[in-house]
Write an enzyme that holds these catalytic residues in place. Structure first.
Site, short mmCIF file in Angstrom:
data_model
loop_
_atom_site.label_atom_id
_atom_site.label_comp_id
_atom_site.label_asym_id
_atom_site.label_seq_id
_atom_site.Cartn_x
_atom_site.Cartn_y
_atom_site.Cartn_z
N CYS A 41 13.72 -11.85 -40.57
CA CYS A 41 13.04 -13.13 -40.40
C CYS A 41 13.75 -14.23 -41.20
CB CYS A 41 11.57 -12.97 -40.78
SG CYS A 41 10.48 -14.28 -40.20
N HIS A 42 13.03 -14.92 -42.11
CA HIS A 42 13.62 -15.99 -42.91
C HIS A 42 14.34 -15.48 -44.15
CE1 HIS A 42 10.72 -18.24 -40.45
NE2 HIS A 42 11.44 -19.31 -40.70
#
Length: 263
Positions: A189-190
């Site tokens: 993800c991030h």
């Protein structure tokens, strides 16, 4: 929603996957970026200001879909394939809860020792997308952590977590050392933002939450829209529902490196 509060849904950049270009998805990305501007060092101290936006529900559900992240379905759990392997999870407040707890449980079930290492002591606050969930105990503060003592690093996602951690010189130095030693770096993800800010994403093939693809491309990476991408010592995935594939690839890389390590 009142007309005066209605947010403009940004257009999808050229070349993005149609699977992530729905109005709800774009609205969610835009809202995240407006709430937590990239490289805003204040973001990590203001996480309580997040408010759930009802109009974002479809995209939020996609992002936090944990129905397919049962650790028991991820393979290798319950074995000792990773005994004597020591893994650092680098994190700060605002991490996506399932992207830390599910991999940690799976790695420990496979025999690994896993330490949660943060930029501050005591606990870090988890989120399920925009809402607070549980806190997780911190095993070690980044300033005191020695990367040479670890065999791999795991980077969970979460907008606030990813954006704040990339501002930490200690976190950047930690992953730079791990990469220089060609040890596994797993991001979801991030979490991949730290790889960019550490200057180690250039020339690498990765995936991530789709809104990061422009950041990776600008950093000289090749970005792919896949549930998991493995290249040399990098393993990356997009979102919570990719965790089974993410962990299978990460554990396979860890086991492979262990098998070829000198005695």
């Amino acid at each position: 929603m009142n007309a005066k509060n209605k947010r403009h849904t940004p257009a999808a950049p050229h070349g993005r996957s149609a699977g992530y270009d729905s109005p709800a998805e774009l609205t969610l990305d835009h809202a995240n970026e407006m709430s937590f501007p990239a490289s805003d060092p204040v973001a990590s101290t203001n996480i309580t200001r997040i408010k759930k936006a009802p109009e974002m529900a479809p995209a939020a559900i996609d992002h936090q879909n944990i129905n397919t992240t049962d650790p028991g379905a991820q393979g290798n759990a319950g074995s000792a394939v990773l005994s004597a392997v020591k893994i650092a999870i680098l994190v700060t407040d605002g991490f996506e809860e399932v992207e830390l707890l599910s991999p940690k449980k799976t790695l420990e079930a496979a025999g690994a020792t896993v330490h949660v290492i943060a930029d501050h002591a005591h606990t870090v606050q988890g989120f399920q997308h925009t809402e607070k969930t549980s806190s997780v105990d911190v095993d070690l503060v980044l300033a005191d952590a020695r990367p040479e003592e670890y065999d791999a690093v795991l980077l969970p996602g979460g907008v606030v977590n990813g954006d704040a951690l990339r501002m930490s010189a200690a976190a950047r130095g930690f992953v730079q050392y791990i990469n220089k030693q060609n040890k596994p770096l797993a991001s979801i993800c991030h979490g991949g933002w730290l790889l960019i800010s550490a200057g180690i994403a250039k020339g690498r093939t990765v995936t991530s939450w789709p809104s990061l693809q422009d950041d990776f491309i600008n950093a000289g990476s090749k970005w792919l829209d896949r549930d998991v991408v493995s290249e040399n010592n990098f393993v990356s995935s997009r979102k919570p529902e990719d965790i089974p594939a993410f962990m299978q690839a990460f554990i396979a890389l860890l086991a492979s490196q262990r098998a070829t390590a000198p005695n």
